[in-house]
Design an enzyme around this catalytic site. Structure first.
Site, PDB file in Angstrom:
ATOM      1  N   CYS A   1     -11.019   3.483   0.758  1.00 29.83           N
ATOM      2  CA  CYS A   1      -9.564   3.607   0.880  1.00 29.83           C
ATOM      3  C   CYS A   1      -9.165   2.740   2.063  1.00 29.83           C
ATOM      4  CB  CYS A   1      -9.194   5.069   1.143  1.00 29.83           C
ATOM      5  SG  CYS A   1      -7.488   5.310   1.702  1.00 29.83           S
TER       6      CYS A   1
ATOM      7  N   CYS B   1      -4.635  -1.406  -1.762  1.00 24.50           N
ATOM      8  CA  CYS B   1      -4.771   0.028  -1.968  1.00 24.50           C
ATOM      9  C   CYS B   1      -5.694   0.258  -3.155  1.00 24.50           C
ATOM     10  CB  CYS B   1      -3.388   0.608  -2.263  1.00 24.50           C
ATOM     11  SG  CYS B   1      -3.400   2.366  -2.634  1.00 24.50           S
TER      12      CYS B   1
ATOM     13  N   HIS C   1      -6.954   2.936   4.249  1.00 20.58           N
ATOM     14  CA  HIS C   1      -6.638   3.607   5.518  1.00 20.58           C
ATOM     15  C   HIS C   1      -7.896   3.809   6.380  1.00 20.58           C
ATOM     16  CE1 HIS C   1      -2.804   4.619   3.563  1.00 20.58           C
ATOM     17  NE2 HIS C   1      -2.355   5.056   4.729  1.00 20.58           N
TER      18      HIS C   1
ATOM     19  N   ASP D   1       0.875  -1.178   0.000  1.00 20.58           N
ATOM     20  CA  ASP D   1       0.000   0.000   0.000  1.00 20.58           C
ATOM     21  C   ASP D   1       0.911   1.228   0.000  1.00 20.58           C
ATOM     22  OD1 ASP D   1      -2.380   1.623   0.400  1.00 20.58           O
ATOM     23  OD2 ASP D   1      -1.823   1.811   2.498  1.00 20.58           O
ATOM     24  N   SER D   2       0.298   2.392  -0.157  1.00 22.53           N
ATOM     25  CA  SER D   2       1.065   3.641  -0.075  1.00 22.53           C
ATOM     26  C   SER D   2       1.613   3.853   1.333  1.00 22.53           C
ATOM     27  CB  SER D   2       0.159   4.809  -0.422  1.00 22.53           C
ATOM     28  OG  SER D   2      -0.900   4.890   0.527  1.00 22.53           O
TER      29      SER D   2
ATOM     30  N   GLU E   1      -1.689   7.571   9.146  1.00 24.04           N
ATOM     31  CA  GLU E   1      -0.246   7.292   9.150  1.00 24.04           C
ATOM     32  C   GLU E   1       0.370   7.693  10.496  1.00 24.04           C
ATOM     33  OE1 GLU E   1       2.033   6.070   6.597  1.00 24.04           O
ATOM     34  OE2 GLU E   1       0.145   5.337   5.776  1.00 24.04           O
TER      35      GLU E   1
HETATM   36  N1  DGL Z   1      -4.720   3.371   1.099  1.00 22.40           N
HETATM   37  C1  DGL Z   1      -4.853   3.829  -0.224  1.00 22.40           C
HETATM   38  C2  DGL Z   1      -6.178   3.479  -0.850  1.00 22.40           C
HETATM   39  O1  DGL Z   1      -6.757   2.467  -0.537  1.00 22.40           O
HETATM   40  C3  DGL Z   1      -4.314   5.158  -0.652  1.00 22.40           C
HETATM   41  C4  DGL Z   1      -4.122   6.230   0.336  1.00 22.40           C
HETATM   42  C5  DGL Z   1      -3.240   7.332  -0.188  1.00 22.40           C
HETATM   43  O2  DGL Z   1      -2.032   7.139  -0.143  1.00 22.40           O
HETATM   44  O3  DGL Z   1      -3.750   8.367  -0.636  1.00 22.40           O
HETATM   45  O4  DGL Z   1      -6.660   4.175  -1.711  1.00 22.40           O
END
Ligand code: DGL
Length: 263
Positions: free
Chosen positions: A184, A73, A186, A10-11, A152
């Site tokens: 997302c 992600c 996160h 993931d990011s 984060e």
């Molecule tokens: N967690 C990621 C997603 O599912 C991306 C979050 C990001 O880095 O903007 O889209």
């Protein structure tokens, strides 16, 4: 080959919300997790940039022996999953997208809200998803810039996170949404906070468990399911490994070492 690990990325730490579902469903699999925290957030970056990062990370995970990849992600999936599948035709790859189909089936009011990154909401893949599954419902989209950074930092219920979230959820409720998609990876970490901010009748939908199920099916299909005792997860971060070590107990309920990633 079936004892080889599965690569998940993931990011940043958001994909851990998917990783915990994979671990719960497939405890005998050994897992590699890469957080590209040196480049987070992906949501505000170009598709080209995300494709390039995804290629490098996929290559790294392949070098570590990954037998399958999970793009934990939504933003990276929208930008890069087609490219990765073309590059590694033999490799099982699981991507993810906002849960529009289950939300369309669940809504009673006929209005569904999608919380996701700008990148996901602007993508052609998301437009195609709406074309396919949202013909009989109204979909209201809401980008949440800044929320990824809060997760984060491990600020899952700080006053600032609460204030940001309240601002995004209010218009969705005013539009009549009775179902909210967490689009997302996160965002499942702020689900308890979100639950406090919306009426009990509002459904919150995310896809982590479905991704784990799909991964299991794909491994079975390729004869790649590991057998034996419970295995561990190894972690890497392209950002600050110690910062990730500090939030791991909060997000994964474990202490673990995070190695630096230089790709
Ligand atoms: N967690 C990621 C997603 O599912 C991306 C979050 C990001 O880095 O903007 O889209």
């Amino acid at each position: 080959m079936s004892q080889a690990p599965i690569g998940v990325f993931d990011s940043g730490v958001g994909g851990l919300s998917v990783l915990r579902e994979i671990r719960a469903r497939l405890p005998e699999e050994s897992l590699l997790y890469v957080a590209d925290s040196g480049h987070v957030p992906y949501g505000e970056k170009s598709a080209e940039f995300i494709r390039e990062r995804s290629q490098r990370i996929a290559e790294y995970l392949r070098e570590q022996g990954a037998k399958a990849l999970v793009l934990a992600c939504n933003t990276a999936t929208a930008a890069a999953v087609a490219d990765l599948r073309a590059r590694y035709p033999e490799l099982p790859i699981v991507g993810m997208e906002p849960a529009v189909k289950p939300a369309a089936a669940a809504t009673r009011s006929g209005v569904v809200g999608v919380l996701a990154t700008t990148g996901t909401l602007k993508s052609a893949k998301f437009a195609a998803l709406l074309d396919r599954f949202a013909n009989d419902i109204r979909v209201v989209t809401q980008p949440c810039p800044g929320l990824v950074e809060q997760v984060e930092a491990g600020e899952l219920d700080s006053p600032h996170t609460r204030e940001l979230l309240r601002g995004w959820v209010k218009p969705l409720l005013e539009e009549g949404c009775d179902t909210l998609i967490l689009g997302c990876t996160h965002y499942p970490f702020i689900k308890p906070l979100l639950r406090e901010l919306v009426p009990e009748t509002v459904r919150l939908v995310d896809t982590g468990a479905a991704v784990a199920k799909q991964l299991q099916a794909l491994l079975d299909q390729h004869g790649l399911r590991a057998q034996g005792p419970v295995q561990e997860t190894r972690y890497w971060s392209s950002g600050d490994p110690q910062a990730m070590e500090r939030v791991l107990p909060k997000l994964m309920f474990e202490l673990a070492r995070v190695q630096p990633l230089f790709v």
